[in-house]
Design an enzyme around this catalytic site. Structure first.
Site, PDB file in Angstrom:
ATOM      1  N   TRP A  29       9.474 144.111  33.159  1.00  7.46           N
ATOM      2  CA  TRP A  29      10.325 145.345  33.225  1.00  7.46           C
ATOM      3  C   TRP A  29       9.965 146.356  31.925  1.00  7.46           C
ATOM      4  O   TRP A  29      10.615 147.722  31.891  1.00  7.46           O
ATOM      5  CB  TRP A  29      11.788 145.074  33.077  1.00  7.46           C
ATOM      6  CG  TRP A  29      12.324 144.142  32.317  1.00  7.46           C
ATOM      7  CD1 TRP A  29      12.571 144.375  30.767  1.00  7.46           C
ATOM      8  CD2 TRP A  29      12.159 142.818  32.375  1.00  7.46           C
ATOM      9  NE1 TRP A  29      12.788 143.066  30.522  1.00  7.46           N
ATOM     10  CE2 TRP A  29      12.860 142.160  31.001  1.00  7.46           C
ATOM     11  CE3 TRP A  29      12.159 141.883  33.377  1.00  7.46           C
ATOM     12  CZ2 TRP A  29      13.131 140.794  30.822  1.00  7.46           C
ATOM     13  CZ3 TRP A  29      12.228 140.572  33.248  1.00  7.46           C
ATOM     14  CH2 TRP A  29      13.041 139.919  31.959  1.00  7.46           C
ATOM     15  N   GLU A  42      18.233 144.400  33.147  1.00 10.49           N
ATOM     16  CA  GLU A  42      19.334 144.370  32.339  1.00 10.49           C
ATOM     17  C   GLU A  42      20.728 143.651  33.013  1.00 10.49           C
ATOM     18  O   GLU A  42      21.373 142.994  32.449  1.00 10.49           O
ATOM     19  CB  GLU A  42      19.946 145.721  31.957  1.00 10.49           C
ATOM     20  CG  GLU A  42      18.906 146.597  30.793  1.00 10.49           C
ATOM     21  CD  GLU A  42      18.879 145.650  29.452  1.00 10.49           C
ATOM     22  OE1 GLU A  42      19.626 144.700  29.199  1.00 10.49           O
ATOM     23  OE2 GLU A  42      17.757 145.809  28.838  1.00 10.49           O
ATOM     24  N   TYR A  87      27.487 134.573  38.811  1.00  8.53           N
ATOM     25  CA  TYR A  87      27.889 135.798  38.617  1.00  8.53           C
ATOM     26  C   TYR A  87      27.527 136.816  39.670  1.00  8.53           C
ATOM     27  O   TYR A  87      27.083 138.122  39.410  1.00  8.53           O
ATOM     28  CB  TYR A  87      27.679 136.461  37.199  1.00  8.53           C
ATOM     29  CG  TYR A  87      28.014 135.590  36.171  1.00  8.53           C
ATOM     30  CD1 TYR A  87      29.649 135.653  35.691  1.00  8.53           C
ATOM     31  CD2 TYR A  87      27.007 134.628  35.579  1.00  8.53           C
ATOM     32  CE1 TYR A  87      29.585 134.737  34.458  1.00  8.53           C
ATOM     33  CE2 TYR A  87      27.553 133.911  34.375  1.00  8.53           C
ATOM     34  CZ  TYR A  87      28.812 133.929  33.868  1.00  8.53           C
ATOM     35  OH  TYR A  87      29.014 133.018  32.911  1.00  8.53           O
ATOM     36  N   TYR A 125      26.901 148.908  27.690  1.00  7.71           N
ATOM     37  CA  TYR A 125      25.677 148.332  27.219  1.00  7.71           C
ATOM     38  C   TYR A 125      24.283 148.963  28.090  1.00  7.71           C
ATOM     39  O   TYR A 125      23.416 149.501  27.720  1.00  7.71           O
ATOM     40  CB  TYR A 125      25.563 146.971  26.812  1.00  7.71           C
ATOM     41  CG  TYR A 125      24.206 146.361  26.882  1.00  7.71           C
ATOM     42  CD1 TYR A 125      23.670 146.653  25.698  1.00  7.71           C
ATOM     43  CD2 TYR A 125      23.734 145.863  27.921  1.00  7.71           C
ATOM     44  CE1 TYR A 125      22.014 145.934  25.494  1.00  7.71           C
ATOM     45  CE2 TYR A 125      22.362 145.238  27.783  1.00  7.71           C
ATOM     46  CZ  TYR A 125      21.611 145.378  26.694  1.00  7.71           C
ATOM     47  OH  TYR A 125      20.397 144.870  26.674  1.00  7.71           O
ATOM     48  N   ASP A 143      25.085 145.204  22.860  1.00 11.60           N
ATOM     49  CA  ASP A 143      25.195 143.827  23.197  1.00 11.60           C
ATOM     50  C   ASP A 143      25.447 142.894  22.337  1.00 11.60           C
ATOM     51  O   ASP A 143      25.512 142.953  21.156  1.00 11.60           O
ATOM     52  CB  ASP A 143      24.045 143.282  24.535  1.00 11.60           C
ATOM     53  CG  ASP A 143      22.822 142.871  23.636  1.00 11.60           C
ATOM     54  OD1 ASP A 143      22.692 143.369  22.376  1.00 11.60           O
ATOM     55  OD2 ASP A 143      21.901 142.525  24.522  1.00 11.60           O
TER      56      ASP A 143
END
Length: 370
Positions: A29, A42, A87, A125, A143
């Site tokens: 990336w 991210e 998550y 962030y 972060d």
């Protein structure tokens, strides 16, 4: 907290960026400054290590190469691509934000931190990372790495577990950032925090910024960052029901909100919902579970216990302990009151399994082999 002179700030910027130019990590990336690439990486990197993310990122980009492709993606395919990263709300928020960009911004990326934070799932962030790396805005990306690095560099004694501390660090870091290369500065801090100034096994003696690291110079690095301990996750007991008819298994779709929302899983019954006496036998518990299932779903099952220890899985605030139970039900039974369906074992590969579901299935397979 120590204060740096303007001359020391410039020296730090030059030292850090020179090291970054010569040693920056070669990450997929980082091959361009495309905000879409930065954003996806991210979000994937939250709570996940870089080496784990790389193959996920590359697969994701092949399937969803643009914001438009992500906005139009089938949710089941999106969840399958995300399978294993955990998550899962991150993936759903990615799609919501992609749809916002397409529908509300005509496919054009907002460029300011304030506007970026209006997109679903993007916090301070991530907004700072996108704004600085993609759009060269002089804003910090704070972060855990940045908190740790600057707490040690400047001996900042504020508790980083407190939400208000982040704003303090943002204001401090903003004064130390170069105006011409804010994105590289933020990425250099990320790399520094992942290497010489990591949480454990750090190597300050060989760090490129050791002469700026006040905690190292004072021999007190272990004291930084200051952070109060999190509360231990609350244990929650469940019964996991492997209800089957030959090679078909009954799956329940989780509710639309809460932990693991909308995923297909073996039915889970919370232990506290089973009405039994304190001195109830194991057989009494199984019969009470059958009665609970019948009352809730109008389905009559016959339950038997599978041997072995419970399956455990820890979330941020809860620690699930799941006792696996095998149960039989005729697959022609009326599922009108049950929020699920029969799924053949041969079709499991088409469904995104949560880590908990994978653990239950693997434990069941192990028990069958014994």
């Amino acid at each position: 907290m120590v204060e740096w002179t303007p001359e020391k700030i410039v020296a730090f910027q030059e030292t850090l960026l020179k090291w970054y130019d010569n040693n920056k990590r070669n990450l997929p990336w980082r091959r361009d400054h495309d905000p879409y690439h930065i954003w996806i990486s991210e979000i994937m990197l939250q709570q996940t290590q870089v080496q784990t993310v790389i193959p996920y990122y590359e697969r994701f980009m092949k399937l969803f190469p643009t914001v438009q492709a992500l906005a139009n993606a089938d949710e089941a395919i999106l969840m399958k691509v995300w399978e294993g990263l955990g998550y899962y709300s991150r993936a759903r928020n990615l799609q919501k934000a992609a749809q916002q960009i397409v529908n509300d911004y005509n496919g054009q990326w907002p460029t300011t931190v304030k506007e970026l934070q209006e997109l679903s799932g993007i916090g301070p962030y991530t907004a700072g990372a996108i704004a600085s790396i993609a759009f060269n805005k002089p804003v910090p990306a704070v972060d855990g790495n940045a908190l740790r690095v600057f707490a040690r560099l400047l001996e900042i004694n504020e508790d980083i577990a407190k939400p208000q501390t982040r704003k303090l660090f943002e204001n401090i870091i903003k004064k130390l950032m170069p105006k011409n290369r804010p994105g590289d500065f933020n990425q250099a801090i990320m790399d520094l925090g992942a290497s010489y100034m990591s949480a454990k096994n750090y190597d300050s003696e060989n760090s490129p910024v050791k002469l700026f690291n006040q905690a190292y110079l004072d021999g007190v690095e272990d004291n930084y960052p200051v952070k109060t301990k999190k509360k231990r996750p609350i244990p929650v007991n469940y019964f996991g029901l492997l209800i089957h008819s030959q090679d078909d298994y009954l799956f329940e779709r989780r509710p639309n909100s809460g932990i693991l929302s909308r995923f297909w899983m073996f039915p889970l019954i919370k232990g506290d919902d089973i009405q039994t006496k304190k001195d109830a036998s194991e057989d009494d518990v199984l019969r009470a579970l059958e009665a609970q299932f019948l009352s809730t779903y109008q389905l009559e099952i016959h339950v038997k216990k599978i041997g072995g220890r419970p399956v455990t899985h820890t979330f941020t605030h809860q620690k699930w302990q799941i006792t696996l139970l095998e149960a039989e039900l005729n697959n022609s039974s009326d599922l009108s009151y049950f929020p699920g369906k029969w799924i053949s074992e041969s079709d499991f590969r088409e469904i995104a399994f949560t880590k908990v579901q994978t653990k239950m299935w693997e434990r069941y397979q192990q028990q069958k082999e014994q």
